[in-house]
Scaffold this motif. Structure first.
Motif, PDB file in Angstrom:
ATOM      1  N   ASN A 165      -4.769   4.004   9.204  1.00  0.00           N
ATOM      2  CA  ASN A 165      -5.218   5.000   8.150  1.00  0.00           C
ATOM      3  C   ASN A 165      -5.070   6.285   8.279  1.00  0.00           C
ATOM      4  OD1 ASN A 165      -6.260   3.517   5.524  1.00  0.00           O
ATOM      5  ND2 ASN A 165      -7.192   2.099   7.298  1.00  0.00           N
TER       6      ASN A 165
ATOM      7  N   GLY B 141      -6.068  -2.702   3.729  1.00  0.00           N
ATOM      8  CA  GLY B 141      -6.425  -2.955   2.287  1.00  0.00           C
ATOM      9  C   GLY B 141      -6.781  -4.386   2.090  1.00  0.00           C
ATOM     10  N   GLN B 142      -5.780  -5.373   2.812  1.00  0.00           N
ATOM     11  CA  GLN B 142      -5.850  -6.628   2.421  1.00  0.00           C
ATOM     12  C   GLN B 142      -6.217  -7.548   3.568  1.00  0.00           C
ATOM     13  OE1 GLN B 142      -3.176  -9.343  -0.137  1.00  0.00           O
ATOM     14  NE2 GLN B 142      -1.828  -9.083   1.653  1.00  0.00           N
TER      15      GLN B 142
ATOM     16  N   ASN C  28      -9.244   7.183   3.612  1.00  0.00           N
ATOM     17  CA  ASN C  28      -8.916   6.261   2.612  1.00  0.00           C
ATOM     18  C   ASN C  28      -8.011   6.987   1.747  1.00  0.00           C
ATOM     19  OD1 ASN C  28     -10.360   3.552   3.397  1.00  0.00           O
ATOM     20  ND2 ASN C  28     -12.145   4.934   3.276  1.00  0.00           N
TER      21      ASN C  28
ATOM     22  N   SER D 213      -9.252   0.620   2.486  1.00  0.00           N
ATOM     23  CA  SER D 213      -8.425   0.370   3.419  1.00  0.00           C
ATOM     24  C   SER D 213      -8.973   0.563   4.912  1.00  0.00           C
ATOM     25  CB  SER D 213      -6.878   0.972   3.232  1.00  0.00           C
ATOM     26  OG  SER D 213      -7.243   2.315   3.116  1.00  0.00           O
TER      27      SER D 213
ATOM     28  N   TRP E 189      -1.721  -4.593   4.977  1.00  0.00           N
ATOM     29  CA  TRP E 189      -1.969  -3.574   3.782  1.00  0.00           C
ATOM     30  C   TRP E 189      -2.561  -2.146   4.301  1.00  0.00           C
ATOM     31  CZ3 TRP E 189      -2.859  -5.842  -1.716  1.00  0.00           C
ATOM     32  CH2 TRP E 189      -1.826  -6.753  -2.147  1.00  0.00           C
ATOM     33  N   CYS E 190      -2.372  -1.933   5.701  1.00  0.00           N
ATOM     34  CA  CYS E 190      -3.093  -0.843   6.119  1.00  0.00           C
ATOM     35  C   CYS E 190      -4.587  -0.870   6.140  1.00  0.00           C
ATOM     36  CB  CYS E 190      -2.754   0.422   5.421  1.00  0.00           C
ATOM     37  SG  CYS E 190      -2.824   1.917   6.271  1.00  0.00           S
TER      38      CYS E 190
ATOM     39  N   PRO F  27       0.720  -1.154  -0.060  1.00  0.00           N
ATOM     40  CA  PRO F  27       0.046  -0.006  -0.157  1.00  0.00           C
ATOM     41  C   PRO F  27       1.036   1.367  -0.056  1.00  0.00           C
ATOM     42  CG  PRO F  27      -0.141  -1.040   2.206  1.00  0.00           C
ATOM     43  CD  PRO F  27       0.752  -2.039   1.400  1.00  0.00           C
TER      44      PRO F  27
END
Ligand SMILES: Cc1cc2nc3c(=O)[nH]c(=O)nc-3n(C[C@H](O)[C@H](O)[C@H](O)COP(=O)(O)OP(=O)(O)OC[C@H]3O[C@@H](n4cnc5c(N)ncnc54)[C@H](O)[C@@H]3O)c2cc1C
Lengths: 351, 499
Positions: free
Chosen positions: A190, A281-282, B119, A263, A278-279, A108
């Motif tokens: 985030n 994201g994943q 985001n 995320s 991934w912050c 990320p």
């Protein structure tokens, strides 16, 4: 070698037979996370780094080159592949890395395989050897078919050679561990990612929040003070285990799902155990929940879900696409592999 | 002019009855959003490459996705080619209209739809100007990284279509690396979403394919971009050199030391002089070359880095190194570079901007060769260079009113691009092929690759109605061009393997 492969691909096209592509033993990895695939195995070896110019920040290697060899060559000059590719086994190769399109914890913050691929040589389903992109950093001549090969799981072409943009290794790295619940951690990482901090990884592994800082010594130290928490002595090992799925979370037979979502999205309402990388994201999930429910949740959070390991390998393991987009996938596949000989079913059942 | 749309080479379309076309367009688009009077068409006759002009059949200015879909459906049914246009700042003639075609102007799509600070992304319509995104994100401490010099004018949709870069792309990447998703309308009028807020969307990387596709595969109507935290500080070093080669070597040394500057730009003497004349930024007019090196990040790392780069520059033979002491001085140092094109434009009635990329190590040789070509053609050339990533912008000075000079400038440009290919580079780093470099594509690629490109194009637009004649030459066109272009009885690059 290229010629032999071309001839073979030609032959298979004319005979309307299927090919399954493996380079070295990325096979284990392919079989793990792609869909079940039918066809005769095309193994090829094409070894060796073709060229490496540290001051140009570019390395070119043949598809069969072990990923570890390429990384060792880079490390000698204090450089690296920024996407921190997972090897998932000892024999990962350069071709497999491009085809699988998987990236590690730095993703990320530094980009994916597709962000660093500058050019490829490939054989398409017609048995034609083609070259796209190049070995320079900026190139907008022609459609960007090199990036399209990333994550296509060999369904569009046999990758023979790839060039990557590389970057210097950071002078130092430091990892912090911060006690925190998962929802709290998602919000915090985030928020930090929106600040000018040299973050290079952020993960909650079910127990605590881990953050990695990379860069100039002064910046990393200043970042550590800002983040707080405790220093992790062996941070490098922590991230390597996460990347290689050696963290205890990844053990056992329960289906392993990978959800990619916005995320900062809240946790989906699904039963099971989680690692949020991934912050945010994943998100890895161990669960027996039905695929349809997992997919609906991921989609509601702006993303998609893939059955990474276990579960039903005969069903589509990747997230189903809307009709119009699937239509474009079929046409693109037909443009590169009109007879559909390359890895049929690996990515989607009807590709 | 070396390019002219030739139906026999580039594709033929049935002639259309304008009244029928207008009538059908009006069924889904307001009357005042369709222009067809000659004086209304004039402003659309060219993009930033003004040597090529052509008025379209009609200009349509839709302001909703539904309207775009309507226009595309009608044009698809009637087999009318469509050329999309953003701000028209493109430098390769990508938005040049076709006399039988509709020009689809997307300037009404100018709304920023959503900024999501948590985001770190923004959803914007295609016609939003590049700089407007960073301005809207600024209150959140965020910005959109790619910064083409044309950023006050060019649109994000045009940036995606060209995969635009800027002075910060060595560190932060090109447009391709900074977008997450697109809303696209196909030639059939179908709306598709490519990419996602989530990283690494399922399926093929259609986002990558669409980026840099020069309006050939679909019409972009919405873009989701990544936003990055605004660096705490940025400072610039300006180093003067008495020798261009030394400046080039210094770039390699900075990178070898493990430093990736936020921006790393080079200008040669003619470019320095032009910029100084124009802006009085305090540029060293006697220097053979200057390097501008920007470091950004936290206070701590920037002050460390400045010291290190300073030492490297001195050791590499810089005759003078200055460091920006304030934000206004930083802006001043950059002003000369960012305004290099208009500055050079003042030296001469016309200039022609070339856009090749080379492996950086080839720089001294390439600059020497360009100087020799400049002499051979009798046209002055000023060079600005995205030195960090090898993207060279020679600016050829000429006077279009002197008969034959435009043609000479184009020939000189073509020779420079061939040189770029010869040393392992490419004919375009960021401005795109458009019509301008359509012939050079025949040098960069072999027929097999070109055919593969056409097959990809056909996957999206089987009737070849989107921006025909641009970006990828037909083999017929290459054959025509090749016939004129065999150097000394040799095919270009005989050493390359041919299948
Ligand atoms: C002074 C000056 C400086 C410049 N500096 C830079 C620079 O530093 N870096 C750089 O990369 N470029 C630079 N450029 C070139 C140009 O600004 C970029 O290529 C820019 O991305 C074009 O955007 P635009 O909105 O003007 O697109 P246009 O010129 O309108 O169109 C460009 C191409 O994109 C297509 N297109 C436009 N909108 C869409 C859409 N919505 N959907 C599909 N296709 C579309 C068009 O058909 C055309 O092929 C510069 C230009 C000028 C005049």
């Amino acid at each position: 070698m290229t010629l032999q492969l071309c001839v073979k691909a030609h032959y298979f096209r004319d005979a309307s037979r299927f090919l399954t592509l493996y380079v070295g033993s990325t096979r284990a990895v392919h079989d793990q996370f792609g869909g079940a695939c039918r066809g005769e195995i095309l193994e090829h070896e094409l070894l060796g780094n073709v060229s490496y110019e540290p001051t140009e920040l570019v390395i070119t290697a043949r598809c069969g080159t072990p990923l570890s060899d390429l990384e060792a060559a880079l490390a000698e000059r204090d450089q690296m592949l920024v996407f921190e590719p997972p090897h998932l086994g000892v024999d990962a190769t350069v071709g497999g890395t491009v085809a699988c399109g998987l990236s590690g914890p730095r993703r990320p913050f530094a980009g994916a395989v597709r962000d660093t691929v500058l050019g490829v040589k490939l054989i398409n389903g017609q048995g034609e050897a083609l070259t796209f992109g190049g070995q320079v950093m900026k190139n907008v001549a022609g459609y960007d078919l090199s990036r399209v090969m990333c994550g296509a799981l060999g369904t569009l072409g046999v990758i023979l050679e790839a060039s990557f943009k590389v970057l210097p290794k950071p002078s130092i790295e430091a990892t912090r561990r911060i006690e925190s619940t998962l929802p709290e951690a998602i919000d915090r990482m985030n928020r930090w990612a929106g600040q000018p901090l040299p973050l290079s990884a952020a993960c909650h592994d079910g127990e605590a929040l881990y953050l990695r800082l990379s860069g100039a010594e002064s910046a990393v130290h200043a970042g550590e003070r800002k983040l707080g928490g405790d220093a992790v002595a062996d941070g490098q090992r922590y991230w390597a285990e996460l990347r290689e799925q050696q963290h205890p979370f990844f053990g056992g037979d329960e289906p392993l799902w990978r959800l990619a979502v916005r995320s900062g999205a809240p946790q989906p309402d699904l039963p099971g155990r989680w690692i949020v990388d991934w912050c945010g994201g994943q998100r890895w999930l161990r669960t027996d929940a039905p695929a349809s429910r997992i997919r609906a949740e991921a989609q509601a959070l702006g993303g998609h879900a893939q059955c990474f390991r276990g579960g039903d390998r005969e069903a589509d393991v990747f997230h189903p696409l809307p009709d119009a987009l699937m239509g474009l996938h079929r046409s693109l596949k037909a443009a590169l592999d009109p007879k559909g000989i390359l890895n049929p079913g690996r990515l989607y059942r009807d590709l | 002019m070396s390019f002219e749309y030739a139906p026999a080479l580039d594709g033929d379309y049935p002639s259309v009855d304008l009244d029928i076309l207008l009538g059908r367009l009006h069924q889904g688009v307001p009357t005042d959003a369709v222009l067809h009077a000659p004086e209304d068409l004039r402003p659309y006759e060219c993009d930033g490459l003004a040597a090529y002009r052509q008025v379209p059949l009609a200009v349509v200015l839709p302001d909703s996705i539904e309207q775009v879909q309507h226009v595309m459906r009608i044009c698809h049914q009637m087999r009318v080619p469509v050329v999309a246009r953003g701000a028209g700042t493109g430098l390769s003639g990508g938005a040049l209209p076709l006399n039988q075609g509709v020009l689809l102007s997307l300037t009404k799509f100018n709304r920023i739809l959503h900024i999501d600070p948590l985001n770190r992304l923004a959803r914007v319509q295609t016609g939003v100007r590049n700089l407007a995104i960073s301005q809207a994100a600024n209150p959140h401490g965020l910005y959109y990284a790619p910064d083409p010099s044309s950023q006050i004018a060019c649109t994000i949709g045009g940036n995606v279509a060209e995969n635009a870069g800027g002075v910060h792309c060595l560190k932060y990447g090109l447009t391709a690396n900074n977008i997450l998703a697109l809303e696209v309308v196909t030639m059939e009028g179908e709306r598709v979403s490519l990419g996602a807020e989530a990283l690494d969307a399922a399926g093929y990387d259609m986002l990558a394919l669409m980026t840099g596709s020069e309006g050939m595969l679909g019409v972009i109507v919405e873009v989701m971009v990544k936003l990055l935290p605004t660096p705490q500080v940025a400072r610039v070093l300006m180093a003067s050199y008495a020798d261009v080669g030394k400046a080039g070597e210094a770039v390699g040394e900075i990178i070898a030391a493990g430093i990736i500057p936020g921006g790393l730009e080079m200008m040669d003497n003619p470019a320095i002089r032009a910029a100084e004349d124009f802006l009085h930024a305090g540029y060293p007019v006697e220097a053979a070359a200057i390097l501008l090196c920007e470091l950004d990040g936290t206070e701590e790392e920037v002050s460390d880095g400045i010291q290190r780069v300073h030492d490297i520059l001195i050791a590499s033979g810089a005759t003078e190194v200055r460091v920006s002491a304030s934000e206004s001085e930083r802006q001043m140092f950059w002003a000369g570079r960012k305004n290099a094109f208009p500055a050079v434009g003042r030296l001469s009635p016309d200039y022609y901007c070339i856009d090749g990329t080379i492996p950086r190590r080839e720089l001294p040789g390439v600059l020497k060769a360009i100087a020799a070509l400049s002499e051979e053609f009798g046209l002055r050339v000023a060079n600005v260079f995205h030195a960090g990533d090898g993207n060279l912008h020679p600016l050829i000075l000429f006077d279009a009113n002197v008969s034959g000079e435009l043609e000479k400038a184009e020939q000189l440009g073509a020779r420079i691009l061939e040189l770029c290919v010869q040393v392992g580079g490419t004919i375009t780093g960021e401005h795109g092929v458009g019509i301008e470099k359509i012939h050079e594509m025949c040098i960069q690629f072999r027929p097999l690759e070109l055919e593969q490109f056409h097959a990809v194009k056909a996957a999206f637009d089987p009737q070849r109605l989107l921006n025909p004649g641009k970006a990828v030459p037909t083999l017929a066109r290459c054959a025509e061009f090749g016939a004129m272009h065999v150097h000394n009885g040799q095919l270009p690059f005989p050493e390359l393997e041919r299948f």
